[in-house]
Design a protein around this motif. Structure first.
Motif, PDB file in Angstrom:
ATOM      1  N   THR A  99       0.853  -0.981   0.285  1.00  0.00           N
ATOM      2  CA  THR A  99      -0.030  -0.050   0.069  1.00  0.00           C
ATOM      3  C   THR A  99       0.310   1.229  -0.196  1.00  0.00           C
ATOM      4  O   THR A  99       1.556   1.122   1.080  1.00  0.00           O
ATOM      5  CB  THR A  99      -0.918  -0.204   1.439  1.00  0.00           C
ATOM      6  OG1 THR A  99      -1.891  -1.329   1.215  1.00  0.00           O
ATOM      7  CG2 THR A  99      -1.959   1.257   1.890  1.00  0.00           C
ATOM      8  N   GLU A 147      -7.053   3.670  -4.374  1.00  0.00           N
ATOM      9  CA  GLU A 147      -8.858   3.287  -2.635  1.00  0.00           C
ATOM     10  C   GLU A 147      -8.931   5.103  -2.750  1.00  0.00           C
ATOM     11  O   GLU A 147     -10.199   5.102  -2.661  1.00  0.00           O
ATOM     12  CB  GLU A 147      -7.513   3.079  -1.685  1.00  0.00           C
ATOM     13  CG  GLU A 147      -7.753   1.246  -1.509  1.00  0.00           C
ATOM     14  CD  GLU A 147      -6.603   1.455   0.442  1.00  0.00           C
ATOM     15  OE1 GLU A 147      -6.794   1.678   0.521  1.00  0.00           O
ATOM     16  OE2 GLU A 147      -7.342   0.064   0.683  1.00  0.00           O
ATOM     17  N   THR A 151      -3.754   6.757  -2.414  1.00  0.00           N
ATOM     18  CA  THR A 151      -3.266   6.191  -2.392  1.00  0.00           C
ATOM     19  C   THR A 151      -3.483   4.256  -2.514  1.00  0.00           C
ATOM     20  O   THR A 151      -5.095   4.827  -4.066  1.00  0.00           O
ATOM     21  CB  THR A 151      -4.580   5.516  -0.976  1.00  0.00           C
ATOM     22  OG1 THR A 151      -4.498   6.705   0.329  1.00  0.00           O
ATOM     23  CG2 THR A 151      -3.814   3.445  -0.291  1.00  0.00           C
ATOM     24  N   VAL A 153      -2.942   0.044  -4.542  1.00  0.00           N
ATOM     25  CA  VAL A 153      -2.772  -0.796  -4.023  1.00  0.00           C
ATOM     26  C   VAL A 153      -2.474  -1.484  -5.133  1.00  0.00           C
ATOM     27  O   VAL A 153      -2.739  -1.710  -5.970  1.00  0.00           O
ATOM     28  CB  VAL A 153      -4.137  -0.796  -2.950  1.00  0.00           C
ATOM     29  CG1 VAL A 153      -3.709  -2.777  -2.901  1.00  0.00           C
ATOM     30  CG2 VAL A 153      -4.017  -0.218  -2.190  1.00  0.00           C
TER      31      VAL A 153
END
Length: 551
Positions: A99, A147, A151, A153
């Motif tokens: 992440t 996200e 962010t 992932v």
């Protein structure tokens, strides 16, 4: 099968037009004011150059990319990586989910902000196109999603120990700009058309410290400073940089003498470096770069498909002459991984020049009693003239064994084209190779895993399932010590079957106008400090300074 390749149709077109090679490029200010052009770093490098992050992977491609685009993480001088676009990252306990938090203040050259969706798009595009540095990620990244705006992932198929190190080769492109320039009349990539590849041959969609001012695909790239770069600018940072394909020795030497070139390529003849070292304000900067010089042997073409024949070739090379007379200051190669790269096996025994042992191995070959099989061909790179000396040295030694070596000089672009198929790949090829990230796995995966066959990085056509499995197992090992032990075992196995003759570890040499240019490798060497750079990063122009009044 995924193959790491250049766009072959474009390459063929360039070859037909006679545009790929080492001829001098004509000097030009390219529309910039003469005063501005005093604040410039001009470099020469082998050609062709494709700076689309989903396409290019050669030295010149990489130098262009790191100055035009931003990687997710940035290499440090100790071989590790640190924050860049990503400010931090976390990894799940099982090593499968990374992440990343990314900055919210990075602008693309278009003026738009870089967001998580651009990172996602860049990875998806690279995986789909499957060229350039995609080989680092295509079998590793299972899924990538945002996200929120800051962010990202990334989910992996299985644990991949050096994954953060590979991300110095993952450059971010602007989703909106690339999408705008997709040619949907083509269906190469389905709904994405050509995925913007044609437009990105000579246009950028980056956020890096420099933006494209002009790109003549057959000659040079001119970049201009991006004033809104998120890390800002120090005083005397270059306003421009230019990479030119004019690597022929006379042009390079003349340009350095006239202060029309700041940093040379690393493939000049020794005599040229010695001459340029005598110029006022010029120093020849030499440092280990993790690059080695290989004689790649086509293991699927007779007679180099025979391990005893390959061992005979390895014993027929006079390594001391190469190290002392042709490439002084270079370092003896011991196996596929250069000694400066973490994970190198220091216990390997190198081949030595021994014609008697060469004869013994040749006698064991299945071709020993077949004179018709005693002729092989070798190609050396036209942009690296010193390689001809090595080729002629080996040719002379092989004559004593009854082997005829047919030597051919070819531009690097032609060698890339030859590497596309096993049939067109010569028995032997001289190729310099640098790892994409600073760990032994980078060399082993790119050079010997079956996924890289059909590219200039693996002209051996090894295609060995056992070695493939060993490499995959090592890379999936998270524990560093365990991973390194597996690297050691792989190197022993590769040396045993001799797909390559390791000529020497390259000490990268470049002449630099140190009288008016601050260049980090030169300054670090003066201070006696240790450092390593992944391929290309020593020529990160934002870190340089130019003092025009000192010319």
């Amino acid at each position: 099968m995924f193959k790491r390749t250049f766009p072959i149709m474009l390459l063929v077109a360039l070859l037909i037009l006679g545009l790929v090679g080492c001829g001098p490029a004509k000097p030009s200010n390219n529309g910039a004011d003469a005063g501005d052009m005093q604040s410039i770093i001009r470099m020469t490098q082998d050609w062709p150059t494709y700076y689309d992050p989903a396409v290019g992977s050669s030295f010149s491609c990489t130098i262009a990319m790191i100055n035009i685009y931003d990687p997710l993480v940035f290499p440090q001088l100790d071989g590790t990586v640190g924050p860049h676009v990503a400010t931090k990252w976390d990894v799940s306990d099982d090593g499968l989910v990374y992440t990343f938090k990314i900055r919210d203040d990075i602008k693309f050259h278009s003026g738009n902000l870089l967001k998580a969706e651009d990172v996602v798009f860049s990875m998806q595009r690279m995986l789909t196109i499957g060229e350039g540095y995609a080989y680092l990620f295509v079998d590793v990244v299972e899924d990538v999603y945002a996200e929120d705006d800051t962010t990202v992932v990334m989910k992996l198929h299985e644990p991949f120990g050096p994954f953060p190190l590979t991300l110095v080769r993952f450059m971010i492109v602007e989703k909106a700009l690339v999408t705008e320039h997709m040619n949907l009349d083509e269906d190469t990539y389905g709904e994405f058309g050509d995925y913007g590849k044609n437009w990105m041959l000579t246009n950028d969609a980056g956020s890096g410290p420099y933006k494209t001012k002009e790109f003549q695909l057959d000659e040079y790239l001119l970049g201009e400073r991006f004033d809104d770069y998120f890390l800002g600018w120090e005083e005397n940072a270059p306003q421009y940089f230019k990479i030119s394909g004019a690597v022929d020795p006379v042009s390079v030497r003349t340009a350095m003498a006239n202060k029309e070139l700041e940093i040379t390529d690393e493939i000049q003849p020794i005599e040229n470096y010695n001459t340029m070292a005598g110029f006022e304000g010029v120093d020849v900067v030499a440092y280990e770069s993790g690059t080695n010089c290989n004689m790649m042997l086509n293991t699927k073409k007779a007679p180099t498909d025979d391990v005893h024949f390959r061992r005979a070739l390895a014993y027929a090379v006079d390594y001391d002459v190469i190290l002392n007379d042709i490439y002084p200051d270079s370092i003896r190669s011991v196996g596929p991984v250069p000694s400066i790269v973490p994970g190198w096996n220091s216990d390997l025994e190198p081949f030595v020049f021994d014609l008697d042992r060469a004869r013994e191995e040749l006698a064991k070959s299945k071709y020993a009693d077949d004179p018709a099989m005693m002729t092989i061909d070798l190609t050396w790179c036209a942009e690296v003239p010193e390689q001809e000396k090595i080729a002629l040295l080996i040719q002379s030694n092989l004559e004593q064994l009854g082997i005829t070596l047919q030597v051919t000089r070819k531009p690097f672009g032609s060698m890339i084209a030859d590497a596309q198929t096993m049939e067109t790949t010569p028995h032997a090829s001289f190729v310099n190779f640098a790892p994409s990230y600073f760990e032994a796995g980078a060399t082993l995966k790119t050079r010997y895993h079956s996924s890289s066959t059909g590219s200039w990085e693996q002209m051996e056509w090894l295609q060995d399932p056992e070695i493939d499995a060993m490499i995959e197992d090592a890379l999936s090992t998270v524990d560093l010590n365990e991973r390194f032990q597996k690297y050691y075992d792989i190197q022993e196995k590769i040396v045993e079957i001799v797909p390559t003759v390791y000529l020497f570890n390259w000490v990268e040499k470049r002449a630099c106008q140190t009288g008016y240019v601050d260049w980090e490798p030169y300054l670090l060497l003066k201070e006696g400090k240790d450092f390593v750079y992944p391929m290309g990063y020593s020529l990160y122009v934002r870190g340089m300074k130019v003092y025009p009044d000192k010319r």
